[in-house]
Design a protein around this motif. Structure first.
Motif: not given
Length: 229
Positions: A21-24, A138-140, A161-164
């Protein structure tokens, strides 16, 4: 292939919803949880009969230098796959990592970094040292897989959030990372593979060949490196 842990290991969940949330700040529809990050070495010594590649450098051309300060090209690939969290962690992730390491053997410069040329005062090059690695996350994600993967307009921030993110770097410090990868699970819906690659080091043709080799290795079809053009 050996995996060097960095900030956790796959299987130990470390939710970072607030960080996302902080980054986006416009991200309000879904939450991202980061399970772990690791670095996958390219192991170039085993690549295609290369023997020992301890240190190598590829000079950037004039056309490459145009993109030196342009940052990364970002791609997301959606794969419908109705699997549980446990299956994803136990089966899908190990396959993705082992096949990625296999692909990187053939494209080991992608694990290197962009730096000022050692042979020219005004040039730049891709410098690789044996053992260099690519960050793999690796994320959810709790977003709507079908909505995000459908062919219609959608909120761009829901994709972020899907992008590294490529590690913070500066050409002045000779340490521009070239490639970062992320595998994100939408439980019981699908998997998204996100890619960030620095444009000056990799054009569309090379990135397509790299992804084709990774996909081939992941599918168990063996690795065939397409001929250079």
């Amino acid at each position: 292939m050996p995996v060097k842990p960095a900030g956790g290991h796959v299987g130990e969940r470390h939710p970072q919803d607030q960080d996302a949330q902080d980054r986006h700040p416009l991200l309000v529809h879904a939450h991202i949880g980061i399970w772990g990050r690791c670095h996958l070495p390219s192991s170039s010594r085993e690549a295609c009969g290369l023997g020992t590649v301890d240190d190598s450098a590829l000079s950037l051309t004039y056309l490459d230098l145009i993109w030196l300060h342009a940052g990364s090209v970002e791609l997301v690939f959606f794969y419908p796959l109705a699997v549980s969290v446990s299956h994803f962690i136990d089966s899908v992730v190990p396959t993705l990592k082992s096949s990625l390491s296999t692909a990187l053997r053939h494209f080991y410069p992608l694990a290197g970094k962009i730096r000022s040329s050692a042979a020219s005062s005004d040039g730049y090059e891709i410098h690789y040292v044996d053992g260099d690695s690519v960050p793999f996350t690796v994320a959810e994600y709790s977003g709507d897989f079908d909505d995000l993967s459908s062919d219609h307009s959608r909120l761009f921030n829901d994709m972020l959030p899907l992008l590294p993110e490529l590690p913070e770097s500066s050409i002045d410090n000779n340490d521009i990372q070239i490639l970062a990868l992320q595998a994100t699970l939408f439980p019981e819906c699908g998997v998204v593979v996100g890619i960030s690659v620095h444009h000056s080091a990799c054009d569309g043709s090379i990135s397509t060949r790299f992804l084709s080799v990774w996909a081939s290795a992941c599918a168990g079809a063996g690795v065939m490196v397409p001929p250079s053009v």
